[in-house]
Design a protein around this motif. Structure first.
Motif, short mmCIF file in Angstrom:
data_model
loop_
_atom_site.label_atom_id
_atom_site.label_comp_id
_atom_site.label_asym_id
_atom_site.label_seq_id
_atom_site.Cartn_x
_atom_site.Cartn_y
_atom_site.Cartn_z
N ALA A 132 0.60 3.13 -9.11
CA ALA A 132 1.19 4.46 -8.92
C ALA A 132 0.39 5.27 -7.92
CB ALA A 132 1.27 5.19 -10.26
N TYR A 133 -0.93 5.15 -7.96
CA TYR A 133 -1.78 5.86 -6.99
C TYR A 133 -1.50 5.37 -5.58
CZ TYR A 133 -5.91 7.59 -4.58
OH TYR A 133 -6.75 8.20 -3.71
N GLY A 134 -1.37 4.06 -5.40
CA GLY A 134 -1.07 3.51 -4.07
C GLY A 134 0.30 3.95 -3.57
N ILE A 135 1.29 3.94 -4.44
CA ILE A 135 2.62 4.40 -4.04
C ILE A 135 2.59 5.88 -3.70
CG2 ILE A 135 4.98 4.79 -4.89
CD1 ILE A 135 4.70 2.11 -6.39
N GLY A 136 1.83 6.65 -4.49
CA GLY A 136 1.69 8.07 -4.18
C GLY A 136 1.05 8.31 -2.82
N LEU A 137 0.06 7.51 -2.47
CA LEU A 137 -0.56 7.65 -1.15
C LEU A 137 0.43 7.33 -0.03
CD1 LEU A 137 -4.09 6.02 -1.62
CD2 LEU A 137 -3.56 8.43 -1.28
N ILE A 138 1.26 6.34 -0.26
CA ILE A 138 2.23 5.95 0.76
C ILE A 138 3.33 6.99 0.91
CG2 ILE A 138 4.02 4.26 1.36
CD1 ILE A 138 2.17 2.14 0.08
N VAL A 139 3.84 7.50 -0.21
CA VAL A 139 4.97 8.43 -0.18
C VAL A 139 4.55 9.78 0.39
CG1 VAL A 139 6.57 9.73 -1.65
CG2 VAL A 139 6.23 7.29 -2.03
N THR A 140 3.40 10.28 -0.02
CA THR A 140 2.99 11.61 0.45
C THR A 140 2.44 11.57 1.86
OG1 THR A 140 0.80 11.37 -0.55
CG2 THR A 140 2.51 12.42 -1.88
N GLY A 141 2.16 10.41 2.38
CA GLY A 141 1.76 10.27 3.76
C GLY A 141 0.31 10.45 3.94
#
Length: 79
Positions: free
Chosen positions: A70-79
């Motif tokens: 979830a942390y990795g996806i959050g980094l990708i989505v928020t840019g």
């Protein structure tokens, strides 16, 4: 265009390390889940206390893997 090779190597090393940790945590979670009796039925079931501890450890391992993803996806989505 210039590539900062030191930074690239740092990102690669951290990514490799985090990947290894997630794989180990997931493997430990699977082992604990099986030890808790959630896999194949065994001829002699373990004690209830050991079963609850193994289930809790398995869920903790799976939750940590989910948190990293979830942390990795959050980094990708928020840019």
């Amino acid at each position: 265009m210039d590539i900062n090779w030191g930074t690239l190597a740092g990102v690669f090393a951290i990514s490799l390390g985090v990947t290894a940790v997630v794989v180990v945590m997931f493997s430990l979670g699977l082992a604990a889940w099986a030890r808790a009796g959630h896999g194949e039925p065994t001829s002699h079931p373990p004690g209830v206390r050991h079963q609850k501890a193994a289930t809790a450890i398995a869920l903790l391992c799976f939750a940590s893997c989910l948190a990293v993803a979830a942390y990795g996806i959050g980094l990708i989505v928020t840019g």
